[in-house]
Write an enzyme that holds these catalytic residues in place. Sequence first.
Site, PDB file in Angstrom:
ATOM      1  N   ASP A  14       0.868  -1.191   0.000  1.00  0.00           N
ATOM      2  CA  ASP A  14       0.000   0.000   0.000  1.00  0.00           C
ATOM      3  C   ASP A  14       0.900   1.235   0.000  1.00  0.00           C
ATOM      4  O   ASP A  14       2.075   1.166   0.372  1.00  0.00           O
ATOM      5  CB  ASP A  14      -0.922   0.023   1.224  1.00  0.00           C
ATOM      6  CG  ASP A  14      -1.864   1.231   1.208  1.00  0.00           C
ATOM      7  OD1 ASP A  14      -2.607   1.395   0.227  1.00  0.00           O
ATOM      8  OD2 ASP A  14      -1.846   2.030   2.159  1.00  0.00           O
ATOM      9  N   SER A  15       0.314   2.356  -0.386  1.00  0.00           N
ATOM     10  CA  SER A  15       1.065   3.609  -0.358  1.00  0.00           C
ATOM     11  C   SER A  15       1.490   3.956   1.071  1.00  0.00           C
ATOM     12  O   SER A  15       2.499   4.626   1.270  1.00  0.00           O
ATOM     13  CB  SER A  15       0.199   4.737  -0.908  1.00  0.00           C
ATOM     14  OG  SER A  15      -0.974   4.848  -0.124  1.00  0.00           O
ATOM     15  N   CYS A  77      -4.166  -1.374  -2.317  1.00  0.00           N
ATOM     16  CA  CYS A  77      -4.327   0.075  -2.454  1.00  0.00           C
ATOM     17  C   CYS A  77      -5.158   0.279  -3.725  1.00  0.00           C
ATOM     18  O   CYS A  77      -4.770  -0.189  -4.809  1.00  0.00           O
ATOM     19  CB  CYS A  77      -2.944   0.696  -2.617  1.00  0.00           C
ATOM     20  SG  CYS A  77      -2.956   2.455  -2.984  1.00  0.00           S
ATOM     21  N   GLU A 162      -4.332   9.721   7.958  1.00  0.00           N
ATOM     22  CA  GLU A 162      -2.881   9.512   8.146  1.00  0.00           C
ATOM     23  C   GLU A 162      -2.319  10.419   9.242  1.00  0.00           C
ATOM     24  O   GLU A 162      -1.353  10.086   9.896  1.00  0.00           O
ATOM     25  CB  GLU A 162      -2.131   9.757   6.831  1.00  0.00           C
ATOM     26  CG  GLU A 162      -2.493   8.752   5.760  1.00  0.00           C
ATOM     27  CD  GLU A 162      -1.343   7.819   5.385  1.00  0.00           C
ATOM     28  OE1 GLU A 162      -0.196   8.271   5.367  1.00  0.00           O
ATOM     29  OE2 GLU A 162      -1.622   6.633   5.111  1.00  0.00           O
ATOM     30  N   CYS A 196     -11.232   2.833  -0.913  1.00  0.00           N
ATOM     31  CA  CYS A 196      -9.907   3.234  -0.431  1.00  0.00           C
ATOM     32  C   CYS A 196      -9.683   2.468   0.857  1.00  0.00           C
ATOM     33  O   CYS A 196     -10.575   2.441   1.728  1.00  0.00           O
ATOM     34  CB  CYS A 196      -9.863   4.738  -0.166  1.00  0.00           C
ATOM     35  SG  CYS A 196      -8.333   5.261   0.653  1.00  0.00           S
ATOM     36  N   HIS A 198      -8.055   2.989   3.374  1.00  0.00           N
ATOM     37  CA  HIS A 198      -8.010   3.761   4.623  1.00  0.00           C
ATOM     38  C   HIS A 198      -9.395   3.921   5.257  1.00  0.00           C
ATOM     39  O   HIS A 198      -9.510   4.157   6.453  1.00  0.00           O
ATOM     40  CB  HIS A 198      -7.494   5.185   4.352  1.00  0.00           C
ATOM     41  CG  HIS A 198      -6.015   5.285   4.196  1.00  0.00           C
ATOM     42  ND1 HIS A 198      -5.349   4.716   3.153  1.00  0.00           N
ATOM     43  CD2 HIS A 198      -5.084   5.905   4.963  1.00  0.00           C
ATOM     44  CE1 HIS A 198      -4.064   4.993   3.268  1.00  0.00           C
ATOM     45  NE2 HIS A 198      -3.874   5.714   4.360  1.00  0.00           N
TER      46      HIS A 198
END
Length: 277
Positions: A14-15, A77, A162, A196, A198
């Site tokens: 993932d990023s 991702c 984040e 996404c 996240h």
Amino acid sequence: MTNDTSYKPIGIFDSGFGGLTVMKEIVKDLPQYDFIYLGDNARAPYGSRSFETVYEYTLECVKQLFDKGCHLVILACNTASAKALRTIQQNDLPLLAPHKRVLGVIRPTTELIGNYSKTKHVGVLGTAGTVSSGSYSVEIERFFPEIKVFQEACPMWVPLIENNEFDNPGADYFIKKNVDALMKQSADIDAIILGCTHYPLIIDKIKKNLPPHVQLLSQGTIVSHGLKDYLLRHAEIEKNCSKRGDVKFYTTDTPETFDKAATLFYGKEVKSQHLAL
Ligand code: DGL
């Protein structure tokens, strides 16, 4: 490069942190396998970057995972799955490693979406990159041509998550804004893909802004079930996944910073190592 040739973990990329919400479910479902997680935190977020940049970064990370012994890599991702996966599968893999595989998270999600919507009006919430790629609309059309897809980009959500700012009124404002904008496109939407990795962290806040009958789909369990099924159907790939129950984490940024935030996404303590690109 690893010297132990019998060590063939499944790579999860993932990023940054989001892929940990997917990895958590995969490790729960397939605990016998070895796994390596790689978060490109030093260059995250990817969501607002160009196709070329996301492709270049993702390919570099996939090569790193191959060097560590992975024969199978999951791009956990959506942004990388939307912008880099196809080129890697079609152009790079045949030259780089024809017997290795790279899979994404969009296909397993779109294969199932038809089971969740009665109205055939489906919403997608994702990064600007994922939404502008149109990948969800294209993939859903392939499996369920009768479904109408409505998308909304949520560019503030990943930075809020984040930076651990998702639990305050500032975050509530942006969550409501984007959810309202999606529902304004069609009041008949009855299923929404969290496009996404996240977003599962703010699922309760998203729900609060929706009528109770609207279903929200997180990708963790969908992708882990899809992987289980894939391994059953592809014995030639499965035999190249070692089984010692070993789980390792790498970040391209500082491990101390990664470990602190990673626990929130993974639900357990995480001890990472630095990977220099
Ligand atoms: N978690 C990534 C995804 O699923 C996006 C995060 C980013 O913008 O880097 O799209």
